[in-house]
Design a protein around this motif. Sequence first.
Motif, short mmCIF file in Angstrom:
data_model
loop_
_atom_site.label_atom_id
_atom_site.label_comp_id
_atom_site.label_asym_id
_atom_site.label_seq_id
_atom_site.Cartn_x
_atom_site.Cartn_y
_atom_site.Cartn_z
N ALA A 144 12.44 52.39 21.53
CA ALA A 144 11.66 51.18 21.29
C ALA A 144 12.29 50.01 22.02
O ALA A 144 13.51 49.95 22.19
N LYS A 145 11.43 49.08 22.42
CA LYS A 145 11.90 47.80 22.92
C LYS A 145 11.50 46.77 21.89
O LYS A 145 10.30 46.57 21.61
N ALA A 146 12.49 46.14 21.28
CA ALA A 146 12.27 45.20 20.20
C ALA A 146 12.59 43.79 20.65
O ALA A 146 13.49 43.58 21.49
N LEU A 147 11.87 42.82 20.08
CA LEU A 147 12.09 41.42 20.39
C LEU A 147 12.50 40.67 19.12
O LEU A 147 11.85 40.81 18.08
N TYR A 148 13.58 39.92 19.23
CA TYR A 148 14.05 39.08 18.13
C TYR A 148 14.19 37.66 18.63
O TYR A 148 14.58 37.44 19.78
N ARG A 149 13.87 36.72 17.79
CA ARG A 149 14.05 35.30 18.12
C ARG A 149 15.05 34.69 17.15
O ARG A 149 15.03 34.96 15.95
N HIS A 150 15.91 33.86 17.73
CA HIS A 150 16.94 33.16 16.96
C HIS A 150 16.83 31.67 17.29
O HIS A 150 16.71 31.31 18.45
N TYR A 151 16.87 30.85 16.25
CA TYR A 151 16.69 29.41 16.42
C TYR A 151 17.90 28.64 15.89
O TYR A 151 18.41 28.93 14.81
#
Length: 152
Positions: A144-151
């Motif tokens: 899988a290619k997963a996307l995470y966002r961090h702010y």
Amino acid sequence: MTQTATGLDELRALAGTDLGASDWFEVTQGRVNLFAEATEDRQWIHTDPERALAGPFGGTIAHGYLTLSLLIPLFNELLEVRGVKMSVNYGLEKVRFPAPVRVGAKIRLLGTVDSVEDVPGDGVQMALAFTVEVEGGTKPACVAKALYRHYA
């Protein structure tokens, strides 16, 4: 061993980094049954060990989406993110289940940070390449290619 990144600059620096492998994790019939109840996917190949003995895999197997959901705790063994206000699972770009996970098998997660890009709102988006291995298996259970966002 868990890597730690504190703040957005350290997350940016992880682009191209191999995060290694998690510990092995056993997939039990109890976990499969709980997942079946939670998702209302009670197909016999997952929940009926006796019937599944005569099935194509010689026993019960984990749901593909159960394997996918285990990315979360296994990924937590690879990377700890500190110094951000919020982190969110942004989604998946591609998921495949090349091989089944038989109940009783052990799996582990291998992860690589493909890229880290700035996103609006003082954040970064990490694209991660994940592979779920089955102990003793010749093909991965999940890629899988997963996307995470961090702010910040």
